[in-house]
Write an enzyme that holds these catalytic residues in place. Sequence first.
Site: not given
Ligand code: RIB
Length: 312
Positions: A242
């Site tokens: 992500h």
């Molecule tokens: O949904 C994914 C996000 O939530 C990413 O930033 C992960 O590190 C968590 O913070």
Amino acid sequence: MTARSIIIDTDPGHDDAVAILVALASPELAVRGITTVAGNVPLALTTRNARRVLALAGREDVPLFAGCGRPLLRPLVTAEAVHGQTGLDGAELPEPTVPLSDRHAVDWLVDTLLAARDDPVTLCPLGPLTNIAMALVREPRIADGIAQVVLMGGAAFAGGNTTPAAEFNIYVDPHAADIVFRSGLPLTMLPLDCTHKALMQADWIEGLGRLGTRVGQAVSALLRFYQRYDVAKYGSSGGPLHDPTVIAYLLQPQLFAGKTCNVRVEVGSPLTLGMTVTDWWGVTGEPANCTVITEVDAAGFFALVADRLGRL
Ligand code: RIB
Ligand code: CA
């Protein structure tokens, strides 16, 4: 080439750690500082983890400040099931050698952004938006020191990863997200619609381990641990990486595509709390407030991440 000034607000977290490392390895970016927030794990651990990532990169010169330990109104929700009890399970990272500053991240953000009118900063939130919202409420004039906000969070049509409607970063602090999305700041959102197309493959992770560097070894071990949860949850070939999409977007925006539309955050409904309601077809007539990125060239993204990690 003048480097772009950025501040990373983060809740490490495996993918946060990779995003920080890619940013530090990229001369196009000048990391002005790192602010930590409670999210994946409690604040004490996200802060320790961010400091360990800086130690791993040999960059403890980067200013780092701990921020808010809980959301504005909601109780803290964490994600140890994904990131492990430490928030960075899977590898032993070096201990930080530089003491943690006792300045609060929100105070540092306000002072830094008030002084940044001549060199506005790109904010890169990678976790819940609590610190950013607090700074905006504390001192709205910081907006003049913010070039843009490029954040990982939300979901346009992808559905949530924490509830059926909400992505983790927004769900944890929907009220903070609502403040940010109503702020009028130039926003770009890297939602699950994008990041779920950036799925790590096992050979790519193993390739990091063959970089022959301490960083490559550590990140390969971290990501082997990290992706087990999403592979099991989604039955996919790999887990989504992500947060580094935010940094990659700044480095090579041509790898991404989306459109500017109106996005609002649900803060009332228990069923859809934290949903980023995305008016993709402009049916509300509400003004566009956010560029929503839904496409990524995954091969180009992973090549970029590996190239930059290989430079550390
Ligand atoms: O949904 C994914 C996000 O939530 C990413 O930033 C992960 O590190 C968590 O913070
Ligand atoms: Ca994160």
